[in-house]
Design a protein around this motif. Structure first.
Motif, PDB file in Angstrom:
ATOM      1  N   PRO A 136       0.845  -1.206   0.000  1.00  0.00           N
ATOM      2  CA  PRO A 136       0.000   0.000   0.000  1.00  0.00           C
ATOM      3  C   PRO A 136       0.876   1.251   0.000  1.00  0.00           C
ATOM      4  CG  PRO A 136      -0.628  -1.535   1.758  1.00  0.00           C
ATOM      5  CD  PRO A 136       0.690  -1.994   1.231  1.00  0.00           C
ATOM      6  N   HIS A 137       0.491   2.216  -0.815  1.00  0.00           N
ATOM      7  CA  HIS A 137       1.203   3.490  -0.913  1.00  0.00           C
ATOM      8  C   HIS A 137       0.386   4.579  -0.247  1.00  0.00           C
ATOM      9  CE1 HIS A 137       3.240   2.103  -4.905  1.00  0.00           C
ATOM     10  NE2 HIS A 137       3.446   1.281  -3.919  1.00  0.00           N
ATOM     11  N   ALA A 138       1.075   5.518   0.354  1.00  0.00           N
ATOM     12  CA  ALA A 138       0.378   6.698   0.844  1.00  0.00           C
ATOM     13  C   ALA A 138       0.267   7.740  -0.260  1.00  0.00           C
ATOM     14  CB  ALA A 138       1.122   7.276   2.048  1.00  0.00           C
ATOM     15  N   GLY A 139       1.155   7.663  -1.237  1.00  0.00           N
ATOM     16  CA  GLY A 139       1.174   8.658  -2.312  1.00  0.00           C
ATOM     17  C   GLY A 139       0.351   8.217  -3.509  1.00  0.00           C
ATOM     18  N   ARG A 140       0.819   8.582  -4.704  1.00  0.00           N
ATOM     19  CA  ARG A 140       0.113   8.211  -5.925  1.00  0.00           C
ATOM     20  C   ARG A 140       0.160   6.710  -6.128  1.00  0.00           C
ATOM     21  NH1 ARG A 140       4.080   9.713  -9.609  1.00  0.00           N
ATOM     22  NH2 ARG A 140       5.227   8.848  -7.882  1.00  0.00           N
ATOM     23  N   MET A 167      12.426  -1.632  -6.126  1.00  0.00           N
ATOM     24  CA  MET A 167      12.099  -1.118  -4.805  1.00  0.00           C
ATOM     25  C   MET A 167      11.094  -2.044  -4.114  1.00  0.00           C
ATOM     26  SD  MET A 167      11.680   2.816  -6.083  1.00  0.00           S
ATOM     27  CE  MET A 167      11.383   3.624  -4.521  1.00  0.00           C
ATOM     28  N   GLU A 183       7.776   9.765  -1.094  1.00  0.00           N
ATOM     29  CA  GLU A 183       6.424  10.121  -1.546  1.00  0.00           C
ATOM     30  C   GLU A 183       5.474   8.948  -1.361  1.00  0.00           C
ATOM     31  OE1 GLU A 183       3.121  10.750  -4.392  1.00  0.00           O
ATOM     32  OE2 GLU A 183       4.717   9.300  -4.713  1.00  0.00           O
ATOM     33  N   ALA A 184       5.921   7.756  -1.761  1.00  0.00           N
ATOM     34  CA  ALA A 184       5.049   6.581  -1.660  1.00  0.00           C
ATOM     35  C   ALA A 184       4.725   6.249  -0.209  1.00  0.00           C
ATOM     36  CB  ALA A 184       5.700   5.384  -2.335  1.00  0.00           C
ATOM     37  N   SER A 210       4.135   4.355  -7.464  1.00  0.00           N
ATOM     38  CA  SER A 210       5.327   5.125  -7.119  1.00  0.00           C
ATOM     39  C   SER A 210       6.587   4.276  -7.083  1.00  0.00           C
ATOM     40  CB  SER A 210       5.149   5.780  -5.756  1.00  0.00           C
ATOM     41  OG  SER A 210       3.901   6.407  -5.680  1.00  0.00           O
ATOM     42  N   LEU A 211       6.438   2.987  -6.801  1.00  0.00           N
ATOM     43  CA  LEU A 211       7.612   2.137  -6.626  1.00  0.00           C
ATOM     44  C   LEU A 211       7.851   1.318  -7.880  1.00  0.00           C
ATOM     45  CD1 LEU A 211       6.933   0.726  -3.055  1.00  0.00           C
ATOM     46  CD2 LEU A 211       8.121   2.821  -3.684  1.00  0.00           C
ATOM     47  N   ASN A 212       9.124   1.136  -8.234  1.00  0.00           N
ATOM     48  CA  ASN A 212       9.407   0.216  -9.335  1.00  0.00           C
ATOM     49  C   ASN A 212       9.622  -1.191  -8.773  1.00  0.00           C
ATOM     50  OD1 ASN A 212      12.033   0.007  -8.420  1.00  0.00           O
ATOM     51  ND2 ASN A 212      12.848   1.443  -9.899  1.00  0.00           N
ATOM     52  N   ARG A 237      10.973   8.874  -4.669  1.00  0.00           N
ATOM     53  CA  ARG A 237       9.864   7.932  -4.880  1.00  0.00           C
ATOM     54  C   ARG A 237       9.477   7.256  -3.580  1.00  0.00           C
ATOM     55  NH1 ARG A 237      10.979   4.722 -10.530  1.00  0.00           N
ATOM     56  NH2 ARG A 237       8.911   3.943 -10.068  1.00  0.00           N
ATOM     57  N   SER A 238      10.468   6.821  -2.811  1.00  0.00           N
ATOM     58  CA  SER A 238      10.191   6.125  -1.549  1.00  0.00           C
ATOM     59  C   SER A 238       9.486   7.033  -0.563  1.00  0.00           C
ATOM     60  CB  SER A 238      11.500   5.634  -0.917  1.00  0.00           C
ATOM     61  OG  SER A 238      12.111   4.676  -1.737  1.00  0.00           O
ATOM     62  N   SER A 279      12.920  10.305 -10.593  1.00  0.00           N
ATOM     63  CA  SER A 279      11.890  10.354  -9.544  1.00  0.00           C
ATOM     64  C   SER A 279      10.539   9.890 -10.077  1.00  0.00           C
ATOM     65  CB  SER A 279      11.752  11.774  -8.985  1.00  0.00           C
ATOM     66  OG  SER A 279      10.857  12.552  -9.758  1.00  0.00           O
ATOM     67  N   ALA A 280      10.426   9.740 -11.413  1.00  0.00           N
ATOM     68  CA  ALA A 280       9.199   9.207 -12.022  1.00  0.00           C
ATOM     69  C   ALA A 280       7.955   9.947 -11.535  1.00  0.00           C
ATOM     70  CB  ALA A 280       9.082   7.699 -11.743  1.00  0.00           C
ATOM     71  N   GLY A 281       8.075  11.247 -11.386  1.00  0.00           N
ATOM     72  CA  GLY A 281       6.916  12.055 -11.017  1.00  0.00           C
ATOM     73  C   GLY A 281       6.769  12.313  -9.532  1.00  0.00           C
ATOM     74  N   ALA A 282       7.498  11.579  -8.696  1.00  0.00           N
ATOM     75  CA  ALA A 282       7.376  11.772  -7.248  1.00  0.00           C
ATOM     76  C   ALA A 282       7.760  13.208  -6.868  1.00  0.00           C
ATOM     77  CB  ALA A 282       8.260  10.768  -6.503  1.00  0.00           C
ATOM     78  N   THR A 308      15.242   7.739  -6.507  1.00  0.00           N
ATOM     79  CA  THR A 308      14.637   6.622  -5.771  1.00  0.00           C
ATOM     80  C   THR A 308      14.207   7.061  -4.374  1.00  0.00           C
ATOM     81  OG1 THR A 308      15.957   5.009  -6.989  1.00  0.00           O
ATOM     82  CG2 THR A 308      15.035   4.288  -4.901  1.00  0.00           C
TER      83      THR A 308
END
Lengths: 251, 251
Positions: free
Chosen positions: A224-228, A236, B127-128, A231-233, B124-125, B152-155, B121
Motif C-alpha cells: 500500500p502506498h500513501a502517495g500516488r 524497490m 512520496e510513496a 510510485s515504486l518500481n 519515490r520512496s 523520480s518518475a513524477g514523485a 529513488t
C-alpha cells in the motif's frame, strides 16, 4: 596483448554475447573491487587482463594477461574502464538442490525482468535478506552480463542463481508462490499481513507488463502506498518484500 | 525554432545549468508522461517545446514552441530524446511551513547525496510512504536536474522539496533526527525496533562518506543483513526506512 589477439577477442565476446557466456559457462568481472569480492566468495577466476601500469588481483591464482595501451578502452563496457578485468567461471548448480529446500528457506523468482539495474538491485536485496537462491525464467536479462554484475555489487557472487526455470516448476518443488503486483488483484494481501514465514517464493514480473495474470500463484502481494498509485518500481518493491520475508523468517 | 533561438538557448541552459535553474526558479521536464503527471500534480508549466510531428500536452495552458528538425536531439539529456519538453516553475516553499509540522508528520533529510538515480529513488520512496516533505542540504545533487526529474518518475511533483537546509535546523524544528548508517554506531537501533512513530526525520548521508559522525542526531538506524556487510545502497536503505516509518505512523 593486442586488440586482435585471440584471447582479447574471446574476452570481448564474453562481455557482449550472452550465448558465448552460456556456451563457455564463463563471465566477465570488471574492476579490482568486484574481482576481490568474487575471490572472497569462492568464485573461480580463470584469467585476468591488466592495463599498462595496473596490477592484477592477488589470491586468484590465475593466468595474467598484460594488455597493450588502449586495448582496455576498446573492450570495457563502461566509459571509464577499470584497469583490471577477469574471466570467471559460472558456478555449477543443479536445480535438484533447490527442490531439497527446507521450510526455513525462501527464494526469489524473477520472471522476464529486462533492466540490468533492476536485476542487480533484486540480487542485492535477496542476498542481503538471506534468500536461499534466485531463480530466473528464460526471457530475463542475463544475470552474468557485465551490467548486472556491476549493478549487483558483488551480491551475484554470494547467492546461487538458477537460470531457465519456470514459475510452475518452482511451485512443484513446494514453494508457496507469492506474486508482486502494483495493482489490486483477486486473492491479494498486504505484504506485511500475508503469511510468508514458510517455504515461499517471491515472484517478480516484467517492468512493463508485470506477471501474467494466468500465472498460477498461491497469492498476490501488494504494497500500500500513501502517495500516488505506481510510485515504486519492481526493484524497490523487491527490497521491501525481501526484508518482510526476512522479518517473518526471523533471519 | 532554430537551435540558435534565444528561447532554445534558455531551455538548454535550464537543462544543463543548476545556477540557471536556481536563478529562474524553473526547471525542465522531458516527455509527455512526466509533463502530464506534473500538470495533474498542479505544477505550473510555463512553456512547451515540441519536435516536428509531435503534439504538446493538453491542460497546460502554456506557450507552445515548435522546434525545427534536429533541434530536440541537440537539447535533450538522453540518447533517445522525448518529442515534448516543458519548462516548469519550481513550487515556492517557505521553510517556516515545515516548522509547523505536527507530531503525525515525518520527513526525509538528504545530506550530500551525489547520484541522481539515488535521489530519484529516495524521492519515490518518501512520496510513496507518505512523508510530509524532503529536505536537501547544500552539496546534494540538484533535485530539479533532468536526471533526477526522470529518476523520480513524477514523485518530485507530489512532495515538497526544501533546498539548502541544514540538519541542525531540522532538529531545531522539533524533528527527532535518525541517521542511517551501514555500520554499527554508538547509540544505534535496529530500524524496526526504534520508535519512529512521532515527528521524525530520516537523515541519509553521502554514498561514499555517509553522514558525518559529528552530526548531532537523536539516534542511528541500522538495517541488519543476513548476507555480507554492505549489500544495500543508500536508496535501498531509504526505501526500507521510509516504509518502516509509514508502518509505525499507520499511514
Amino acid at each position: 596483448l593486442a586488440f586482435t589477439s585471440n584471447r582479447v577477442q574471446r574476452l570481448r565476446r564474453l562481455c557482449n554475447d550472452k550465448a558465448e557466456r552460456a556456451q563457455e559457462n564463463a563471465f566477465v568481472i570488471e574492476g579490482a573491487t568486484l574481482i576481490d569480492e568474487a575471490i572472497r566468495a569462492g568464485i573461480v577466476i580463470e584469467s585476468q587482463f591488466v592495463a599498462p601500469g595496473a596490477s592484477p588481483c592477488s589470491g586468484a591464482g590465475s593466468a595474467v594477461n598484460d594488455l597493450a595501451d588502449g586495448v582496455m578502452e576498446r573492450i570495457a563496457s563502461t566509459a571509464s574502464p577499470q584497469p583490471v578485468i577477469a574471466i570467471a567461471l559460472k558456478p555449477k548448480l543443479h536445480i535438484a538442490d533447490l527442490a531439497l529446500a527446507t521450510n526455513a528457506q525462501w527464494i526469489v523468482v524473477v520472471d522476464k525482468i529486462s533492466d540490468p539495474g533492476n536485476l542487480g538491485t533484486i540480487l542485492r536485496s535477496a542476498e542481503a535478506a538471506g534468500a536461499t537462491a534466485i531463480a530466473l525464467t528464460s526471457g530475463t536479462v542475463d544475470a552474468f552480463s557485465p551490467k548486472v554484475v556491476r549493478a549487483s555489487a558483488g551480491a551475484l557472487f554470494n547467492i546461487p542463481v538458477y537460470e531457465g526455470v519456470t514459475v510452475e516448476e518452482i511451485g512443484e518443488m513446494g514453494f508457496a508462490l507469492w506474486g508482486s503486483s502494483s495493482h489490486e488483484m483477486q486473492n491479494s494481501s498486504v505484504f506485511t499481513a500475508a503469511d510468508l514465514s514458510g517455504k515461499v517464493a517471491i515472484v517478480l514480473g516484467n517492468e512493463a507488463h508485470g506477471l501474467s495474470t494466468n500465472t498460477k500463484l498461491d497469492g498476490w502481494l501488494t504494497i500500500p502506498h500513501a502517495g500516488r498509485g505506481e510510485s515504486l518500481n519492481v526493484a524497490m518493491a523487491a527490497t521491501l518484500l525481501c526484508f518482510e520475508v526476512k522479518r517473518q523468517h526471523d533471519i
